[in-house]
Motif scaffolding. Structure first.
Motif: not given
Length: 143
Positions: A128-142
């Motif tokens: 669940k920890y990771q679920e909170f982060l998903v919208d804020w994580l860098y996903r690369g140039a594309g």
């Protein structure tokens, strides 16, 4: 430090206490245990790559950040992730069941009672920890 112990004590009430942790079990923990877990959570969060850039190039922590020209302080999702990490560190990953899983035990039976362990809990990042982060994580140039 992303969050102080006093802030953690306030935030954990919002994100963890209502559903999975009682006030009694949280208040019975010493500040030393809470601080160790908080430091681990801070270290983990600060290892990640987030969208935007640090508000100050010399700042140690990942937050605050500049995102689309706006300064963003520590978002509620990141606070929730820190609280979740602390909860998992203190109440899940430091249990007898967790030790059994680490030793390769998949199930145990005593009389009519049996318990099956899920080894996915070994990785605090698959949680669940990771679920909170998903919208804020860098996903690369594309991304």
């Amino acid at each position: 430090m992303l969050m102080t112990l006093a802030q953690l004590n306030t935030e954990i009430v919002k994100y963890v206490l209502p559903s999975r942790l009682t006030d009694i079990s949280w208040s019975n923990l010493g500040n030393e245990a809470k601080t160790v877990a908080l430091l681990r959570a801070n270290k983990q969060i600060n290892r990640l790559m987030f969208i935007g850039e640090k508000a100050d190039a010399d700042q140690e922590d990942q937050w605050p950040r500049i995102i689309l020209g706006e300064t963003v302080e520590l978002p509620d999702d990141i606070k929730a992730a820190i609280c979740e990490y602390v909860f998992q560190y203190l109440f899940i990953n430091n249990t007898t069941a967790f030790d059994s899983i680490r030793q390769g035990i998949t199930s145990e039976k005593v009389g009519p009672v049996s318990v099956t362990y899920d080894k996915s809990v070994l990785d605090i990042n698959n949680s669940k920890y990771q679920e909170f982060l998903v919208d804020w994580l860098y996903r690369g140039a594309g991304g």
